[in-house]
Design an enzyme around this catalytic site. Structure first.
Site, PDB file in Angstrom:
ATOM      1  N   ASN A   1       0.859  -1.189   0.000  1.00 48.94           N
ATOM      2  CA  ASN A   1       0.000   0.000   0.000  1.00 48.94           C
ATOM      3  C   ASN A   1       0.895   1.240   0.000  1.00 48.94           C
ATOM      4  OD1 ASN A   1      -1.907   1.966   0.369  1.00 48.94           O
ATOM      5  ND2 ASN A   1      -2.385   1.414   2.494  1.00 48.94           N
ATOM      6  N   TRP A   2       0.919   1.925  -1.115  1.00 50.31           N
ATOM      7  CA  TRP A   2       1.832   3.069  -1.251  1.00 50.31           C
ATOM      8  C   TRP A   2       1.352   4.341  -0.547  1.00 50.31           C
ATOM      9  CZ3 TRP A   2       4.467   3.440  -6.770  1.00 50.31           C
ATOM     10  CH2 TRP A   2       5.490   2.487  -6.820  1.00 50.31           C
ATOM     11  N   LYS A   3       0.081   4.381  -0.169  1.00 46.11           N
ATOM     12  CA  LYS A   3      -0.460   5.597   0.481  1.00 46.11           C
ATOM     13  C   LYS A   3      -0.139   6.825  -0.386  1.00 46.11           C
ATOM     14  CE  LYS A   3       0.051   3.132   4.800  1.00 46.11           C
ATOM     15  NZ  LYS A   3       0.326   3.100   6.216  1.00 46.11           N
TER      16      LYS A   3
ATOM     17  N   HIS B   1      -9.277   1.409   5.611  1.00 43.07           N
ATOM     18  CA  HIS B   1      -7.963   1.663   6.212  1.00 43.07           C
ATOM     19  C   HIS B   1      -8.130   2.686   7.329  1.00 43.07           C
ATOM     20  CE1 HIS B   1      -3.796   2.771   6.801  1.00 43.07           C
ATOM     21  NE2 HIS B   1      -3.473   1.649   6.173  1.00 43.07           N
TER      22      HIS B   1
ATOM     23  N   GLU C   1      -5.050  -4.725  10.814  1.00 46.67           N
ATOM     24  CA  GLU C   1      -3.975  -3.738  10.972  1.00 46.67           C
ATOM     25  C   GLU C   1      -4.160  -2.980  12.284  1.00 46.67           C
ATOM     26  OE1 GLU C   1      -2.017  -2.524   6.984  1.00 46.67           O
ATOM     27  OE2 GLU C   1      -3.630  -1.128   7.408  1.00 46.67           O
TER      28      GLU C   1
ATOM     29  N   GLY D   1       3.411   1.865  11.008  1.00 46.03           N
ATOM     30  CA  GLY D   1       4.514   2.814  10.907  1.00 46.03           C
ATOM     31  C   GLY D   1       5.288   3.052  12.194  1.00 46.03           C
TER      32      GLY D   1
ATOM     33  N   SER E   1       3.941  -2.498  10.325  1.00 46.27           N
ATOM     34  CA  SER E   1       5.391  -2.650  10.498  1.00 46.27           C
ATOM     35  C   SER E   1       5.928  -3.990   9.998  1.00 46.27           C
ATOM     36  CB  SER E   1       5.779  -2.432  11.961  1.00 46.27           C
ATOM     37  OG  SER E   1       5.482  -1.107  12.352  1.00 46.27           O
TER      38      SER E   1
ATOM     39  N   GLY F   1       3.078  -1.297   4.215  1.00 44.19           N
ATOM     40  CA  GLY F   1       3.126   0.131   3.907  1.00 44.19           C
ATOM     41  C   GLY F   1       4.545   0.569   3.550  1.00 44.19           C
ATOM     42  N   GLY F   2       5.249   1.091   4.531  1.00 38.95           N
ATOM     43  CA  GLY F   2       6.585   1.663   4.330  1.00 38.95           C
ATOM     44  C   GLY F   2       7.525   0.803   3.488  1.00 38.95           C
TER      45      GLY F   2
END
Ligand code: 13P
Length: 248
Positions: free
Chosen positions: A7-9, A96, A165, A171, A209, A230-231
């Site tokens: 998920n690039w956000k 989300h 999540e 994060g 994470s 994510g990150g």
């Protein structure tokens, strides 16, 4: 089938396609590639070009959100699941925590899920408790509520994926313990079995994470059907290392 979803956000411009190209090349040649599906959700600005480019390639493309109305409406800035489907995307993330913070209620989320399924998108539905709720031991109740207020028996479970999540983990580098996570995933699966009344239920993923290090612990948890990342999905090396370490 396992899922590794990036998920690039709010990340990415047209030439960020290079990151996905490297990942696609890895997946294409990976000896384990029959065991999993890699999916990416870039921002709306890249959805059409990436969806077209990756049609018939190893990785699939989805959107990060959609509006809760069906086809077209007079809501400035809104994008419907119909519009997402029509540019070639296959998946959509709904619920989300970033969007729940911005006011997505259960009722809005239910409508988003229903219209997305109607428009033949596969839905990645996110649930998760915050830090305060966890501290007060409310996790089970919160999750059961988030699921049962949105997911209906009439929904096609084959086109639904659940992603657990925990908000406190997104994060932060903090992750649930192995024991905690197994208990939670079992609870989610039990809740889904009750709704659908069958053993065949949506896949359940974990997000929060996930990186090439934490995956070494998560991979021991057989109940997990995959990961929402994510990150670590913004770098081809980090994402590829997650898959490599999972199957090592
Ligand atoms: P991180 O992997 O950066 O914790 O983000 C998880 C997430 O929110 C994916 O949707």
């Amino acid at each position: 089938m396992r899922y590794f979803i990036g998920n690039w956000k709010m990340f990415g411009v047209p030439n960020s396609i290079g990151i996905l190209n490297k990942i696609n090349n890895f997946v294409r040649k990976d000896k384990n590639n029959k065991k999993y599906q890699a999916i990416f959700t870039p921002p709306f600005t890249l959805l059409e070009s990436f969806s077209k480019y990756f049609t018939k390639k190893a990785i699939k493309i989805g959107a990060q959100n959609c509006y809760h109305k069906d086809i077209f409406s007079s809501n400035t800035g809104a994008i419907s699941s119909y519009m997402i489907k029509n540019v070639g995307a296959k998946y959509v993330i709904i619920g989300h925590s970033d969007n729940r913070f911005e006011g997505d209620t259960n009722q809005i989320l239910k409508s988003k899920v229903a219209y997305s399924l109607k428009n033949n998108l596969k839905v990645i539905f996110c649930i998760g408790e915050n830090k305060k709720e966890k501290r007060k031991n409310l996790t089970s109740n919160i999750l059961k509520n988030q699921i049962s207020k949105v997911i209906e028996r009439k929904f096609n479970q084959n086109n639904l994926i659940l992603a657990y999540e925990p908000i406190w983990s997104i994060g932060t580098g903090k992750v649930p313990s192995e024991k905690e996570l197994i208990r939670t995933i079992k609870l989610i699966k039990k809740t889904l079995k009750k709704i659908f009344g069958t053993k065949k239920i949506p896949k359940v993923l974990y997000g929060g994470s996930v990186d090439s290090k934490s995956i070494k612990v998560f991979k021991k948890i057989n109940e997990l059907d995959g990961f929402l990342i994510g990150g670590a999905s913004k770098s081809s090396k980090n994402f590829i290392d997650i898959i490599k370490n999972y199957y090592r």
